[in-house]
Write a protein that holds these residues in place. Sequence first.
Motif, PDB file in Angstrom:
ATOM      1  N   UNK A 307       0.839  -1.208   0.000  1.00  0.00           N
ATOM      2  CA  UNK A 307       0.000   0.000   0.000  1.00  0.00           C
ATOM      3  C   UNK A 307       0.870   1.252   0.000  1.00  0.00           C
ATOM      4  N   UNK A 308       1.910   1.279   0.839  1.00  0.00           N
ATOM      5  CA  UNK A 308       2.789   2.435   0.899  1.00  0.00           C
ATOM      6  C   UNK A 308       3.668   2.541  -0.344  1.00  0.00           C
ATOM      7  N   UNK A 309       3.944   1.412  -0.999  1.00  0.00           N
ATOM      8  CA  UNK A 309       4.664   1.459  -2.273  1.00  0.00           C
ATOM      9  C   UNK A 309       3.813   2.174  -3.325  1.00  0.00           C
ATOM     10  N   UNK A 310       2.515   1.897  -3.317  1.00  0.00           N
ATOM     11  CA  UNK A 310       1.595   2.599  -4.221  1.00  0.00           C
ATOM     12  C   UNK A 310       1.551   4.084  -3.885  1.00  0.00           C
ATOM     13  N   UNK A 311       1.530   4.399  -2.593  1.00  0.00           N
ATOM     14  CA  UNK A 311       1.523   5.792  -2.140  1.00  0.00           C
ATOM     15  C   UNK A 311       2.776   6.523  -2.628  1.00  0.00           C
ATOM     16  N   UNK A 312       3.943   5.864  -2.488  1.00  0.00           N
ATOM     17  CA  UNK A 312       5.203   6.463  -2.935  1.00  0.00           C
ATOM     18  C   UNK A 312       5.216   6.667  -4.449  1.00  0.00           C
ATOM     19  N   UNK A 313       4.667   5.700  -5.176  1.00  0.00           N
ATOM     20  CA  UNK A 313       4.634   5.785  -6.635  1.00  0.00           C
ATOM     21  C   UNK A 313       3.811   6.982  -7.098  1.00  0.00           C
ATOM     22  N   UNK A 314       2.716   7.246  -6.390  1.00  0.00           N
ATOM     23  CA  UNK A 314       1.810   8.330  -6.776  1.00  0.00           C
ATOM     24  C   UNK A 314       2.169   9.663  -6.128  1.00  0.00           C
ATOM     25  N   UNK A 315       3.228   9.670  -5.292  1.00  0.00           N
ATOM     26  CA  UNK A 315       3.676  10.916  -4.673  1.00  0.00           C
ATOM     27  C   UNK A 315       2.737  11.474  -3.631  1.00  0.00           C
ATOM     28  N   UNK A 316       2.014  10.608  -2.930  1.00  0.00           N
ATOM     29  CA  UNK A 316       1.075  11.048  -1.895  1.00  0.00           C
ATOM     30  C   UNK A 316       1.822  11.222  -0.564  1.00  0.00           C
ATOM     31  N   UNK A 317       1.571  12.329   0.099  1.00  0.00           N
ATOM     32  CA  UNK A 317       2.206  12.596   1.396  1.00  0.00           C
ATOM     33  C   UNK A 317       1.409  11.922   2.514  1.00  0.00           C
ATOM     34  N   UNK A 318       2.124  11.246   3.400  1.00  0.00           N
ATOM     35  CA  UNK A 318       1.474  10.520   4.501  1.00  0.00           C
ATOM     36  C   UNK A 318       2.015  11.040   5.827  1.00  0.00           C
ATOM     37  N   UNK A 319       1.114  11.479   6.724  1.00  0.00           N
ATOM     38  CA  UNK A 319       1.567  11.927   8.038  1.00  0.00           C
ATOM     39  C   UNK A 319       1.607  10.750   9.010  1.00  0.00           C
ATOM     40  N   UNK A 320       2.155  10.976  10.185  1.00  0.00           N
ATOM     41  CA  UNK A 320       2.387   9.896  11.143  1.00  0.00           C
ATOM     42  C   UNK A 320       1.080   9.284  11.641  1.00  0.00           C
ATOM     43  N   UNK A 321       0.016  10.114  11.769  1.00  0.00           N
ATOM     44  CA  UNK A 321      -1.242   9.592  12.275  1.00  0.00           C
ATOM     45  C   UNK A 321      -1.932   8.696  11.246  1.00  0.00           C
ATOM     46  N   UNK A 322      -1.802   9.077   9.982  1.00  0.00           N
ATOM     47  CA  UNK A 322      -2.358   8.232   8.924  1.00  0.00           C
ATOM     48  C   UNK A 322      -1.594   6.922   8.843  1.00  0.00           C
ATOM     49  N   UNK A 323      -0.282   6.999   9.044  1.00  0.00           N
ATOM     50  CA  UNK A 323       0.537   5.786   9.036  1.00  0.00           C
ATOM     51  C   UNK A 323       0.128   4.855  10.181  1.00  0.00           C
ATOM     52  N   UNK A 324      -0.143   5.447  11.355  1.00  0.00           N
ATOM     53  CA  UNK A 324      -0.589   4.639  12.495  1.00  0.00           C
ATOM     54  C   UNK A 324      -1.951   4.012  12.204  1.00  0.00           C
ATOM     55  N   UNK A 325      -2.824   4.781  11.576  1.00  0.00           N
ATOM     56  CA  UNK A 325      -4.142   4.259  11.205  1.00  0.00           C
ATOM     57  C   UNK A 325      -4.004   3.109  10.210  1.00  0.00           C
ATOM     58  N   UNK A 326      -3.021   3.226   9.286  1.00  0.00           N
ATOM     59  CA  UNK A 326      -2.768   2.138   8.336  1.00  0.00           C
ATOM     60  C   UNK A 326      -2.354   0.873   9.077  1.00  0.00           C
ATOM     61  N   UNK A 327      -1.541   1.009  10.126  1.00  0.00           N
ATOM     62  CA  UNK A 327      -1.109  -0.154  10.913  1.00  0.00           C
ATOM     63  C   UNK A 327      -2.303  -0.849  11.549  1.00  0.00           C
TER      64      UNK A 327
END
Length: 402
Positions: A307-327
Motif C-alpha cells: 500500500x505504501x509502495x503505491x503511495x510512494x509511486x503516486x507521490x502522496x504525502x502521509x503523516x504519522x497519524x495516517x501511518x498509524x491508522x494504516x497499521x
Amino acid sequence: MFKSLFSAISKVSLVKQILVGLVLGLLVALYAPDLAGRVAILGNLFVGALKAVAPVLVFVLIMSAISGQKQGVQTNMKSIIYLYVLGTFSAALVAVVASFMYPVGLKLAASASDVTPPNGITDVLRTIAMNVVDNPVRALMNGNYIGILSWSILLGIALRHANDTTKEVIKSFSDAVSQVVRWVIQLAPLGIFGLVADSISQNGIGAMVGYAKLLVLLIGCMFFVALVINPLIVFVKTRENPYPLVFTCLRESGLYAFFTRSSAANIPVNMNLCKKLGLNPDTYSVSIPLGATINMAGAAVTISVLSLAAVNTLGITVDIWTALLLSILATIGACGASGVAGGSLLLIPMACALFGINNDVAMQVVGVGFIIGVLQDSAETALNSSTDVLFTAAADIASRKK
C-alpha cells in the motif's frame, strides 16, 4: 528390499528428508525442466491432501477437546489471542516504519483479473460475520475455517453434557483423523520435491529480479519480525531465552508453510509440532486453527508495504497519524485474510482506499503482488504459520510458571 529401504529412510529426520527433496527439486527445475512439469503432480497431491484433511481435523479436534474438557482446566486462550493481535499489529508497524525509512516505488503491472477485493473494512467485518454463521457442511467443503471454528466450538460446548461413551467415540474419531494426518505429513519430502521443481521451472530464479528492491523490503520486514519482534514478545511473556523455541518453530513449521503457501494446509503440521513440544492439547487444538484465521503478521506486512509502495509511486504525502491508522487497518484486515495462497493481496485495495487511491490503480498493485507472490507469499505464510505455534507455546510456558 523396499522394506529395508523404507526402514532406512524412516530413520532420517523428516526435516532432513525435506531438505533433500528441496535440493532435488531445484536440480530438476534447472537441468530437466521437462521432467519438472511431470513431477509437479507430487506437489499438487501433497498440498491437496493437506487441504482436504485439515478442515475435518480442525472440526473434530476442537469439538473433541471442548466436549471432553474438565471444569477448571487452564487453556490460556485469552493470553494467546492477545499475543496474536499484538504480534500482527507489531508486524504492521514494523512494515510502516521500514517503508518510511526505505521508500519503494512500483512499475505498475496490468490489472489482476478474477479477484474481487473488499470495498472497505466494513466488508471485511461483514464477511467474517457471515462466515461465522455459514452452513457447517458448506464450511467444511469450502475450507471456511471461521465457520468450522464456530460450529465445532458450539457442538463441543453442547456435547460437554453428553455421556462418557459419546465423548469417547468423538475422541476415537479425532485420533483416527490425526493418524491420517501423520500419514500425509510423511509424504512431505515428495510433495516439496514436486512443488519446488514446478515453481522454479515455471517462474525461473531470475523472474523476481525486476522487483528485487520490493522483495528485499517485504522479506526483510518479515525476517525482522520473525527474529527480533516475535522473540522479544516471547521473552516478555516467558522471561527466558526465546530463540531455541523460535528456531524450532521456523524449522519445523515455517519450512513446510514456505512451500505449501497456505496457513490452512499447514494446520496439521502445527498440530503435530505442538504435540511434539508437549503443549496442552486443550489449548492448541483451538489456538492453532484460530491462528491460521486471525494470526497474520506476514499478511499485515504485505498489506502495509505494498500500500505504501503505491503511495510512494503516486507521490502522496502521509503523516504519522495516517501511518498509524494504516497499521491498525492492516491488523484488522490481515485477520480477515483467507488462509490460502495470495489471500492477503486482496486486502490491499482496502488499505489503498485510506489514501484515496482508486480501485483500478489498487488492482494494479495487486497484480504486482501476484508477480512476486512466489517468494512473498511463501515467506508470509512461513511467518504466519510458525508464529501460531510460537505464541501458543509461549502462553503455555508462561502459565506453567505461575
